[in-house]
Design a protein around this motif. Structure first.
Motif, mmCIF file in Angstrom:
data_model
loop_
_atom_site.group_PDB
_atom_site.id
_atom_site.type_symbol
_atom_site.label_atom_id
_atom_site.label_comp_id
_atom_site.label_asym_id
_atom_site.label_seq_id
_atom_site.Cartn_x
_atom_site.Cartn_y
_atom_site.Cartn_z
ATOM 1 N N VAL A 168 0.948 -1.168 0.109
ATOM 2 C CA VAL A 168 0.074 -0.094 0.049
ATOM 3 C C VAL A 168 0.869 1.340 0.214
ATOM 4 C CG1 VAL A 168 -0.217 0.254 2.563
ATOM 5 C CG2 VAL A 168 -2.013 0.796 0.986
ATOM 6 N N SER A 169 2.141 1.211 0.244
ATOM 7 C CA SER A 169 2.938 2.323 0.508
ATOM 8 C C SER A 169 3.154 2.893 -1.130
ATOM 9 C CB SER A 169 4.564 1.899 0.898
ATOM 10 O OG SER A 169 5.029 0.941 0.272
ATOM 11 N N HIS A 170 3.111 2.047 -2.054
ATOM 12 C CA HIS A 170 3.022 2.577 -3.396
ATOM 13 C C HIS A 170 1.977 3.484 -3.850
ATOM 14 C CE1 HIS A 170 6.298 0.234 -5.307
ATOM 15 N NE2 HIS A 170 6.039 -0.732 -4.452
ATOM 16 N N PHE A 171 0.825 3.637 -2.994
ATOM 17 C CA PHE A 171 -0.269 4.391 -3.265
ATOM 18 C C PHE A 171 -0.706 5.425 -2.236
ATOM 19 C CE2 PHE A 171 -0.644 0.088 -4.854
ATOM 20 C CZ PHE A 171 -0.846 0.083 -6.125
ATOM 21 N N GLY A 172 0.584 5.583 -1.416
ATOM 22 C CA GLY A 172 0.245 6.719 -0.204
ATOM 23 C C GLY A 172 -0.631 6.161 0.705
ATOM 24 N N GLY A 173 -0.723 4.824 1.078
ATOM 25 C CA GLY A 173 -1.825 4.351 2.015
ATOM 26 C C GLY A 173 -3.133 4.131 1.657
ATOM 27 N N ASP A 174 -3.298 4.366 0.280
ATOM 28 C CA ASP A 174 -4.865 4.219 -0.290
ATOM 29 C C ASP A 174 -5.103 2.953 -0.618
ATOM 30 O OD1 ASP A 174 -7.437 4.463 -1.341
ATOM 31 O OD2 ASP A 174 -6.881 6.437 -2.212
ATOM 32 N N ARG A 175 -5.900 2.118 0.107
ATOM 33 C CA ARG A 175 -5.933 0.657 -0.139
ATOM 34 C C ARG A 175 -6.740 0.475 -1.409
ATOM 35 N NH1 ARG A 175 -3.445 -2.380 3.050
ATOM 36 N NH2 ARG A 175 -2.682 -1.960 5.133
ATOM 37 N N LYS A 176 -7.694 1.532 -1.777
ATOM 38 C CA LYS A 176 -8.578 1.347 -2.691
ATOM 39 C C LYS A 176 -7.914 1.339 -4.072
ATOM 40 C CE LYS A 176 -12.757 3.411 -4.814
ATOM 41 N NZ LYS A 176 -13.883 4.349 -4.996
ATOM 42 N N ALA A 177 -7.017 2.268 -4.215
ATOM 43 C CA ALA A 177 -6.034 2.395 -5.337
ATOM 44 C C ALA A 177 -5.468 0.959 -5.510
ATOM 45 C CB ALA A 177 -5.223 3.522 -5.564
ATOM 46 N N GLN A 178 -4.720 0.345 -4.336
ATOM 47 C CA GLN A 178 -3.853 -0.952 -4.263
ATOM 48 C C GLN A 178 -4.972 -1.990 -4.819
ATOM 49 O OE1 GLN A 178 -3.232 -2.487 -0.571
ATOM 50 N NE2 GLN A 178 -1.166 -3.186 -0.942
ATOM 51 N N ARG A 179 -6.373 -1.903 -4.292
ATOM 52 C CA ARG A 179 -6.940 -2.959 -4.605
ATOM 53 C C ARG A 179 -7.334 -3.002 -6.233
ATOM 54 N NH1 ARG A 179 -9.795 -1.920 0.335
ATOM 55 N NH2 ARG A 179 -11.153 -0.468 -0.634
ATOM 56 N N MET A 180 -7.467 -1.796 -6.656
ATOM 57 C CA MET A 180 -7.648 -1.692 -8.235
ATOM 58 C C MET A 180 -6.597 -2.277 -8.816
ATOM 59 S SD MET A 180 -9.294 2.176 -8.044
ATOM 60 C CE MET A 180 -9.537 2.327 -9.640
ATOM 61 N N GLU A 236 -6.873 -1.986 -20.230
ATOM 62 C CA GLU A 236 -7.376 -0.535 -20.642
ATOM 63 C C GLU A 236 -8.564 0.097 -19.581
ATOM 64 O OE1 GLU A 236 -6.577 1.781 -23.286
ATOM 65 O OE2 GLU A 236 -4.972 0.752 -22.588
ATOM 66 N N ILE A 237 -9.440 -0.975 -19.409
ATOM 67 C CA ILE A 237 -10.836 -0.602 -18.402
ATOM 68 C C ILE A 237 -10.126 -0.209 -17.171
ATOM 69 C CG2 ILE A 237 -12.863 -1.148 -17.300
ATOM 70 C CD1 ILE A 237 -13.322 -2.848 -20.308
ATOM 71 N N GLN A 238 -9.251 -1.052 -16.542
ATOM 72 C CA GLN A 238 -8.984 -0.850 -15.125
ATOM 73 C C GLN A 238 -7.905 0.241 -15.100
ATOM 74 O OE1 GLN A 238 -9.982 -2.446 -12.534
ATOM 75 N NE2 GLN A 238 -11.534 -3.738 -13.947
ATOM 76 N N LEU A 239 -7.140 0.488 -15.963
ATOM 77 C CA LEU A 239 -6.133 1.518 -15.990
ATOM 78 C C LEU A 239 -6.819 2.800 -15.934
ATOM 79 C CD1 LEU A 239 -3.259 -0.064 -17.933
ATOM 80 C CD2 LEU A 239 -3.009 0.760 -15.548
ATOM 81 N N SER A 240 -7.762 2.848 -16.836
ATOM 82 C CA SER A 240 -8.587 4.079 -16.936
ATOM 83 C C SER A 240 -9.176 4.400 -15.674
ATOM 84 C CB SER A 240 -9.519 3.987 -18.159
ATOM 85 O OG SER A 240 -10.510 3.135 -17.873
ATOM 86 N N ARG A 241 -9.653 3.570 -14.998
ATOM 87 C CA ARG A 241 -10.363 3.645 -13.646
ATOM 88 C C ARG A 241 -9.321 4.330 -12.424
ATOM 89 N NH1 ARG A 241 -14.174 -1.898 -13.343
ATOM 90 N NH2 ARG A 241 -15.411 -0.990 -14.818
ATOM 91 N N ILE A 242 -8.170 3.549 -12.824
ATOM 92 C CA ILE A 242 -6.772 4.058 -11.842
ATOM 93 C C ILE A 242 -6.708 5.519 -12.169
ATOM 94 C CG2 ILE A 242 -4.425 3.741 -11.050
ATOM 95 C CD1 ILE A 242 -5.015 0.810 -11.446
ATOM 96 N N HIS A 243 -6.192 5.763 -13.409
ATOM 97 C CA HIS A 243 -6.053 7.082 -13.755
ATOM 98 C C HIS A 243 -7.149 8.175 -13.243
ATOM 99 C CE1 HIS A 243 -2.821 5.216 -15.669
ATOM 100 N NE2 HIS A 243 -2.250 6.379 -16.038
ATOM 101 N N ALA A 244 -8.482 7.684 -13.653
ATOM 102 C CA ALA A 244 -9.374 8.679 -13.068
ATOM 103 C C ALA A 244 -9.546 8.729 -11.801
ATOM 104 C CB ALA A 244 -10.684 7.979 -13.792
ATOM 105 N N TYR A 245 -9.230 7.905 -10.739
ATOM 106 C CA TYR A 245 -9.130 8.030 -9.346
ATOM 107 C C TYR A 245 -8.311 9.007 -8.963
ATOM 108 C CZ TYR A 245 -9.140 6.301 -4.624
ATOM 109 O OH TYR A 245 -9.109 6.263 -3.331
#
Length: 254
Positions: A168-180, A236-245
């Motif tokens: 989760v450290s890759h995402f600044g502690g944001d577990r939602k982004a990590q799960r994505m 493509e679908i999942q990466l677009s969601r991560i970028h939009a997040y």
């Protein structure tokens, strides 16, 4: 001649100045001497992070590009002398596989960054180099399927193991982004695991079948295309969601 007077004092001063400008380095004070092997930038925690961010991903993508370039040259060499329908179909699948390999590693290297280890350096050589052997089996079914099935197994294992190396450290502690992101890894692992099983089944069927091997070969190409198509679609679908997040505009299939 008697009326010419030569001023030797100016010449003496100029000679002294010339000797002073050409003074050897050994005569300089210790503080002015260049240090042998001196550092351009002293190491610190921030410098170490900056160097890792700048060098690791660039080197990673560069070595993958070099190996793919070798594989592409070999593919062209093996394809054009034997332009049969099955060879053409298999070559098209291999070319698409090269593109998808570069696409995957480039996309993930943008999201994940860490200090590279020996395992990280070995991974592109192991996985990407496995894309070379199928080229030697163009026009054949069993050997081509076996090589790609082995490659797909290694890809599934490598992608699945990346879940452990993306805390989760890759995402600044944001577990939602990590799960994505972990969802991408798990989906890709399942896609390639299914593709490996399908290719192994078709290869065995073609090995024991007495006729129709060319059609088994086209069936293998269909499996490869379906696997790569599913990879691109899900990423493509999942990466677009991560970028939009994170507020970055990256529409899928743009």
């Amino acid at each position: 001649m008697a009326g010419v007077i030569v001023d030797t004092r100016g010449l003496a001063r100029s000679e002294q100045n010339g000797r002073g400008s050409a003074e050897p380095e050994a005569a300089l004070p210790d503080s002015d001497r260049p240090e042998l092997g001196g550092a351009l930038e002293a190491l610190s925690g921030e410098i170490l992070k900056k160097r890792s961010l700048e060098i690791s991903s660039t080197s990673f993508v560069t070595i993958i590009s070099i190996i793919l370039g070798v594989a592409l040259a070999l593919l062209a060499e093996k394809t054009f002398p034997f332009p049969r329908p099955l060879v053409a179909a298999q070559s098209a699948c291999m070319l698409l596989l090269f593109v998808c390999t570069f696409y995957y590693f480039l996309s993930i290297s943008i999201i994940l960054r860490w200090a590279p280890s020996f395992a990280d350096c070995a991974q592109p050589f192991i996985i990407t180099s496995l894309e070379i052997p199928p080229t030697y089996f163009l026009g054949r079914v069993t050997g081509w399927d076996a090589c790609l099935a082995i490659l797909f197994v290694f890809v599934a294992a490598g992608v699945g193991s990346t879940v452990m190396w993306s805390p989760v450290s890759h995402f600044g502690g944001d577990r939602k982004a990590q799960r994505m992101l972990h969802r991408i890894f798990r989906e890709v692992a399942v896609i390639f695991g299914t593709g490996a099983l399908s290719l192994a089944s078709i290869g065995l069927a073609a090995h024991f079948a007495q006729a129709g091997k060319m059609w088994w070969g086209f069936g293998s190409c269909a499996v490869v295309l379906a696997t790569l198509g599913a990879l691109v679609a899900r990423m493509e679908i999942q990466l677009s969601r991560i970028h939009a997040y994170y507020g970055v505009n990256r529409p899928p299939f743009n």
